[in-house]
Scaffold this active site. Structure first.
Site, PDB file in Angstrom:
ATOM      1  CG  HIS A   1      25.614 -49.948   9.314  1.00 50.14           C
ATOM      2  ND1 HIS A   1      25.525 -49.406  10.488  1.00 50.14           N
ATOM      3  CD2 HIS A   1      26.289 -49.256   8.569  1.00 50.14           C
ATOM      4  CE1 HIS A   1      25.903 -48.162  10.408  1.00 50.14           C
ATOM      5  NE2 HIS A   1      26.440 -48.094   9.100  1.00 50.14           N
TER       6      HIS A   1
ATOM      7  NE  ARG B   1      32.489 -40.162   5.560  1.00 45.11           N
ATOM      8  CZ  ARG B   1      31.125 -39.949   5.822  1.00 45.11           C
ATOM      9  NH1 ARG B   1      30.001 -40.229   5.110  1.00 45.11           N
ATOM     10  NH2 ARG B   1      30.961 -39.293   7.248  1.00 45.11           N
TER      11      ARG B   1
ATOM     12  CE  LYS C   1      37.065 -36.353  17.958  1.00 43.73           C
ATOM     13  NZ  LYS C   1      37.279 -36.543  19.172  1.00 43.73           N
TER      14      LYS C   1
ATOM     15  CB  THR D   1      29.577 -45.112   2.821  1.00 47.43           C
ATOM     16  OG1 THR D   1      28.902 -45.383   4.026  1.00 47.43           O
ATOM     17  CG2 THR D   1      29.981 -43.653   3.040  1.00 47.43           C
TER      18      THR D   1
ATOM     19  CG  ASP E   1      25.176 -37.090  15.111  1.00 45.82           C
ATOM     20  OD1 ASP E   1      24.049 -37.242  14.769  1.00 45.82           O
ATOM     21  OD2 ASP E   1      26.224 -37.544  14.428  1.00 45.82           O
TER      22      ASP E   1
ATOM     23  CE  LYS F   1      30.614 -45.691  16.441  1.00 42.47           C
ATOM     24  NZ  LYS F   1      31.034 -45.851  15.025  1.00 42.47           N
TER      25      LYS F   1
ATOM     26  CD  GLN G   1      23.064 -32.561   7.077  1.00 42.47           C
ATOM     27  OE1 GLN G   1      23.829 -33.191   7.089  1.00 42.47           O
ATOM     28  NE2 GLN G   1      21.806 -32.703   7.896  1.00 42.47           N
TER      29      GLN G   1
ATOM     30  CG  HIS H   1      22.091 -46.852   7.925  1.00 40.85           C
ATOM     31  ND1 HIS H   1      22.976 -47.703   7.532  1.00 40.85           N
ATOM     32  CD2 HIS H   1      22.765 -45.731   7.711  1.00 40.85           C
ATOM     33  CE1 HIS H   1      24.091 -47.342   6.827  1.00 40.85           C
ATOM     34  NE2 HIS H   1      23.867 -45.996   7.182  1.00 40.85           N
TER      35      HIS H   1
ATOM     36  CE  LYS I   1      31.382 -49.807  14.177  1.00 41.54           C
ATOM     37  NZ  LYS I   1      31.872 -49.957  13.149  1.00 41.54           N
ATOM     38  CB  THR I   2      29.678 -58.247  16.252  1.00 43.80           C
ATOM     39  OG1 THR I   2      30.037 -58.544  15.240  1.00 43.80           O
ATOM     40  CG2 THR I   2      27.995 -57.942  16.311  1.00 43.80           C
TER      41      THR I   2
END
Length: 431
Positions: free
Chosen positions: A43, A84, A80, A38, A198, A233, A177, A46, A236-237
């Site tokens: 990031h 895309r 969720k 994407t 998940d 989460k 998949q 991954h 994230k910043t």
RNA sequence: GGGGAGAUUCCAGAGUGGCCAAAUGGGGUAGACUGUAAAUCUAUUGGCGAUGCCUUCGGAGGUUCGAAUCCUCCUCUCCCCA
């Protein structure tokens, strides 16, 4: 090195299908992890999957990185997230190239070793697969009942929460998949899919397809989702994702991210995100528990990951910058820095440019940091920050919103350092 | 096709003619305490030339001295029955 044991003590295994370990002992085994293309950079979310592949290769097996050009456009119902859009092929290829370059820091793609890593894109085999062919050749082998029994699907269908239902497209996701896995099984002799916990349901659809269509045995292994002790989460910043691309997240910010992990998380992360051995990690943990304020764990974690993702030089620079910004640094010290050091120290800090003419007759801080340099989104906000002692210029606290800045404030004749709170720095460059 | 519920400030969610820039909670930001941690506590959280003014309560009109609140139409979402 035993792959399963290795991941196991590192806390990277959530679930393994029986027989997986035996498979690894039997022969060199290929395994894959899927990555959504994407963006044109990975990031740190991954990174877990990447580390799994890295351990895999280190223990002599063959890693396959699957870029989900096709699946990425559908959207996994368990995510969720919204469905895309299809990336156009140009963007897709561009992203794929970028990802490969980053992955090459972790995996060996080029050697002639039999276990050299491989990158594939499921768009290549899905793009010409027609709908009719797909439902006839693949869909026929899996029952809707089977697909409905997956947690990700059940959750979306029992719509007690006011969710928006699930589209047919999302429902199909596991099949698409699953087909990837079958394809890799048939064409790359790939016997294992790995992923986050998940993904378990999706992966087992793949092993089921392989069993029914190819009559083969394939395996599934998942790692726990990375969480933070405070429930936030991971990865994230304030400014969003933490990217591996130094253009998107500077090495300084990257280093800071890891340095700021909480004690509890650091013990977990150092096992997952570094290659340090068990003994060394245990020592670090003990050391850290004895003297938590030293933050030996965080420092080592940040060092290892920054060096691995960026370089030793970038790490050194980040440490130096951190010392100046967070150490006992005073206004005087700051003024002594020469231009070169100053610029390198503030390499990862957001910058703003302002015209010298604004300063000659002096300018009010509030105006400077909103209108001339958008450090604050509104004047109200900067006033509030000043009132709560949250703003410093050149390491000196601003006590009044009437504070005026002129040329005498310049560092090295052309820089001003603005600081919001403890951790947020902004460099104003005067032209 | 029929019936019902709803859309509020970053999110959740109150408010049902003036006391509403809009309760409460979450999140965000800043401060104190610390270790650039966690937890806790405090302040703040639409904008501005700021004892006031301007723009906000799905969209467009209307009623009224006055609307997030009432009326009309439109858009979208969810639920139930066929």
């Amino acid at each position: 090195m035993n792959f399963v044991n290795e991941l196991s003590w590192r806390g990277m295994i959530h679930d393994v299908m029986p027989g997986t370990e035996e498979q690894f002992e039997k022969e060199m085994t290929s395994a894959y992890v899927g990555i959504d293309p994407t963006a044109d950079s990975l990031h740190i979310g991954h990174l877990v999957g990447v580390m799994m592949l890295k351990h895999l290769q280190r223990s002599g097996h063959k890693p396959i990185a699957l870029v989900g050009g096709a699946t990425g456009m559908i959207g996994d119902p368990s995510m969720k997230s919204q469905e895309r859009n299809l990336l156009d092929e140009f963007t897709l290829r561009h992203n794929q190239d970028c990802l490969k370059r980053q992955l090459a820091k972790f995996l060996d793609f080029d050697s002639n070793e039999p276990n050299a890593a491989v990158m594939v894109n499921n768009y290549d085999w899905m793009k010409n697969f027609t709908f009719l062919d797909f439902i006839r050749d693949i869909g026929k082998h899996i029952t809707v009942n089977y697909m409905m029994s997956k947690d990700s699907v059940k959750k979306r269908i029992s719509s007690e929460s006011s969710s928006s239902g699930m589209s047919f497209t999302e429902f199909t996701y596991q099949l698409v998949q699953g087909y990837d896995f079958l394809y890799l099984y048939q064409n790359y002799n790939c016997k294992l899919q790995m992923g986050g916990s998940d993904q378990w349901g999706n992966i087992t659809t793949g092993t089921e397809l392989i069993r029914r269509i190819a009559g083969g045995t394939a395996f599934a292994m998942t790692c726990p989702l990375i969480t933070k002790a405070d429930g936030g989460k991971f990865g994230k910043t304030e400014s969003g994702n933490v990217w591996l691309d130094p253009e998107k997240t500077s090495p300084y910010e990257f280093y800071q991210f890891w340095l700021n992990t909480s004690d509890e998380d650091a013990e977990k992360y150092i096992k997952i995100f570094t290659l340090l051995g068990q003994e060394e990690i245990n020592e670090l943990v003990t050391m850290h528990r004895d003297a938590p304020h030293q933050r030996a764990l965080q420092k080592r974690l940040a060092e290892e990951v920054t060096v691995m993702v960026h370089s030793r030089d970038d790490y050194d620079m980040a440490v130096e910058a951190s010392q100046i910004l967070f150490g006992q640094g005073t206004a005087d010290q700051l003024k002594k820095l020469n231009e070169k050091t100053l610029l390198s120290v503030f390499d990862g800090v957001p910058r703003f440019e302002v015209d010298m003419s604004e300063l000659v007759s002096g300018i009010n801080v509030v105006d400077l940091l909103t209108e001339k340099a958008a450090v604050f989104p509104s004047k109200g906000e900067i006033r509030r920050t000043i009132q709560s002692n949250g703003l410093s210029i050149n390491k000196e606290r601003v006590i009044s919103a009437d504070f005026v800045i002129d040329q005498s404030a310049l560092l090295g004749d052309r820089y001003i350092l603005a600081q919001k709170g403890k951790k947020n720095y902004y460099l104003i460059i005067v032209r």
